[in-house]
Enzyme design. Structure first.
Site, PDB file in Angstrom:
ATOM      1  N   ALA A  11      43.361  40.617  40.637  1.00 50.65           N
ATOM      2  CA  ALA A  11      43.803  41.982  40.900  1.00 50.65           C
ATOM      3  C   ALA A  11      45.159  42.280  40.269  1.00 50.65           C
ATOM      4  CB  ALA A  11      43.843  42.226  42.409  1.00 50.65           C
ATOM      5  N   GLY A  13      47.015  40.400  38.192  1.00 55.61           N
ATOM      6  CA  GLY A  13      47.037  40.096  36.773  1.00 55.61           C
ATOM      7  C   GLY A  13      46.376  41.190  35.952  1.00 55.61           C
ATOM      8  N   LYS A  79      47.141  31.647  41.936  1.00 58.83           N
ATOM      9  CA  LYS A  79      47.455  31.175  43.273  1.00 58.83           C
ATOM     10  C   LYS A  79      48.329  29.928  43.187  1.00 58.83           C
ATOM     11  CE  LYS A  79      44.791  34.102  45.624  1.00 58.83           C
ATOM     12  NZ  LYS A  79      45.328  35.067  46.591  1.00 58.83           N
ATOM     13  N   LYS A 187      60.594  39.805  49.920  1.00 59.83           N
ATOM     14  CA  LYS A 187      59.143  39.890  49.737  1.00 59.83           C
ATOM     15  C   LYS A 187      58.442  38.838  50.593  1.00 59.83           C
ATOM     16  CE  LYS A 187      55.096  40.891  47.858  1.00 59.83           C
ATOM     17  NZ  LYS A 187      54.776  40.619  46.460  1.00 59.83           N
ATOM     18  N   SER A 258      46.115  40.105  50.395  1.00 59.65           N
ATOM     19  CA  SER A 258      45.541  39.051  49.554  1.00 59.65           C
ATOM     20  C   SER A 258      44.965  37.913  50.387  1.00 59.65           C
ATOM     21  CB  SER A 258      46.599  38.504  48.594  1.00 59.65           C
ATOM     22  OG  SER A 258      47.708  37.971  49.302  1.00 59.65           O
ATOM     23  N   GLU A 270      47.131  30.912  50.555  1.00 55.42           N
ATOM     24  CA  GLU A 270      48.470  30.481  50.141  1.00 55.42           C
ATOM     25  C   GLU A 270      49.407  30.333  51.338  1.00 55.42           C
ATOM     26  OE1 GLU A 270      49.480  31.845  45.799  1.00 55.42           O
ATOM     27  OE2 GLU A 270      48.965  33.618  46.968  1.00 55.42           O
TER      28      GLU A 270
END
Length: 312
Positions: A11, A13, A79, A187, A258, A270
């Site tokens: 998505a 990228g 990832k 973030k 995500s 992740e």
């Protein structure tokens, strides 16, 4: 600028690669997914924008970095658990002046990249754009936001200025940061609060602020993140972060985190570089992180359950 996007079939990228290609850069999307590579090469990359438009962008895709040749910039969106393999595979694209920019989630990717290509090549950044992969070659772009980029040293450089100029020309709003670690943790606080909660409850982004229970849980996570950050000398303000996080979620109608996308696709998350990074830093600094510990344990259990079932 000649640019390669690692994880270009995904998505984020796809969104960045598509925007940069549309602005006239020589872009190649690199991905291990043959389905994504074939779809993009055959039909173009479709980006479903928030305003309802669906531009189709012609941009080459490849699963063979060696076929691309040396590039000016490699942008890494893979990832975290694919970082080392992706960067090693990208070595044929690295020349004497090539920079490698990590725009990945979490904390810990930059040291991994530096261990392979050298710290002097690494740029670090983060973005508040949102994206969802709908199908091979088709992504949804439900929300835009600022992208921050900086050198690991914090110093402005000519190459950093060129990258920012290219991003802005591609309509990717970008800011240079001389304290990029502070921005990364801003973030990280957003991701730590939202991703595991969405992944566990299967809530869309805007639903996370629709209920008192989820808001209370996210607030508890954020308090621990701020405490851990302060123990490391990282500037993080609770009130500013809470307002920013809830404001973003309220606007992200139809957005899908995500980690929720990972859970629905039954793939590895992740969690280790997001809430796990908070837990690890808490142990180093002597700050208790019981809520973040719980998020890690629950996501790990959920992940182990579906990965085990898939293997059978």
């Amino acid at each position: 600028m000649k640019i390669a996007i690692l994880g270009g079939g995904g998505a984020m990228g796809g969104i960045f690669g598509g925007y940069l290609a549309r602005a006239g850069n020589d872009v190649t999307l690199i991905d291990v997914s043959k389905a994504a590579v074939t779809a993009i090469n055959d039909n173009g990359l479709t980006i479903e924008e928030k305003d309802g438009s669906q531009p189709v962008i012609r941009v080459p895709a490849s699963d063979n970095p060696a076929s691309v040749g040396p590039v000016d910039l490699i942008i890494n969106f893979v990832k975290c658990y694919h970082t080392e393999a992706a960067v090693r595979a990208a070595k044929p694209m690295i020349a004497s002046e090539t920079a490698v920019l990590s725009l990945q989630n979490g904390w810990g990717n930059a040291p991994r990249i530096a261990s392979i290509v050298g710290e002097d090549r690494v740029l670090v950044g983060l973005t508040y754009h949102g994206g969802t992969l709908l199908a091979p070659g088709r992504v949804k772009h439900p929300g835009s936001g600022m992208t921050y980029i900086g050198e690991l040293t914090g110093q402005p450089t000519e190459r950093l200025g060129k990258v920012i100029e290219v991003f802005r020309a591609a309509q990717i709003e970008t800011t240079q940061s001389d304290r990029i670690l502070d921005e990364v943790w801003k973030k990280l606080s957003l991701n730590a609060c939202t991703l595991p909660v969405a992944g566990l409850l299967h809530f869309m982004s805007h639903e996370l602020v629709a209920f008192d229970g989820t808001k209370s849980l996210m607030a508890a996570i954020l308090k621990e993140v701020v405490a851990v950050a302060k123990a490391q000398g990282i500037a993080l303000d609770y009130d500013e972060r809470w307002a920013a996080i809830t404001g973003l979620l309220e606007k992200a109608v139809g957005g899908k985190a995500s980690m929720l996308q990972d859970v629905e696709a039954r793939r590895q998350t992740e969690i280790e570089v997001i809430n796990g990074a908070i837990v690890e830093a808490g142990k180093r600094t002597g700050v208790a992180t019981p809520v973040n510990d719980t998020m890690v344990w629950m996501i790990q259990a959920k992940q182990a359950h579906y990965l085990q079932a898939r293997a059978q």
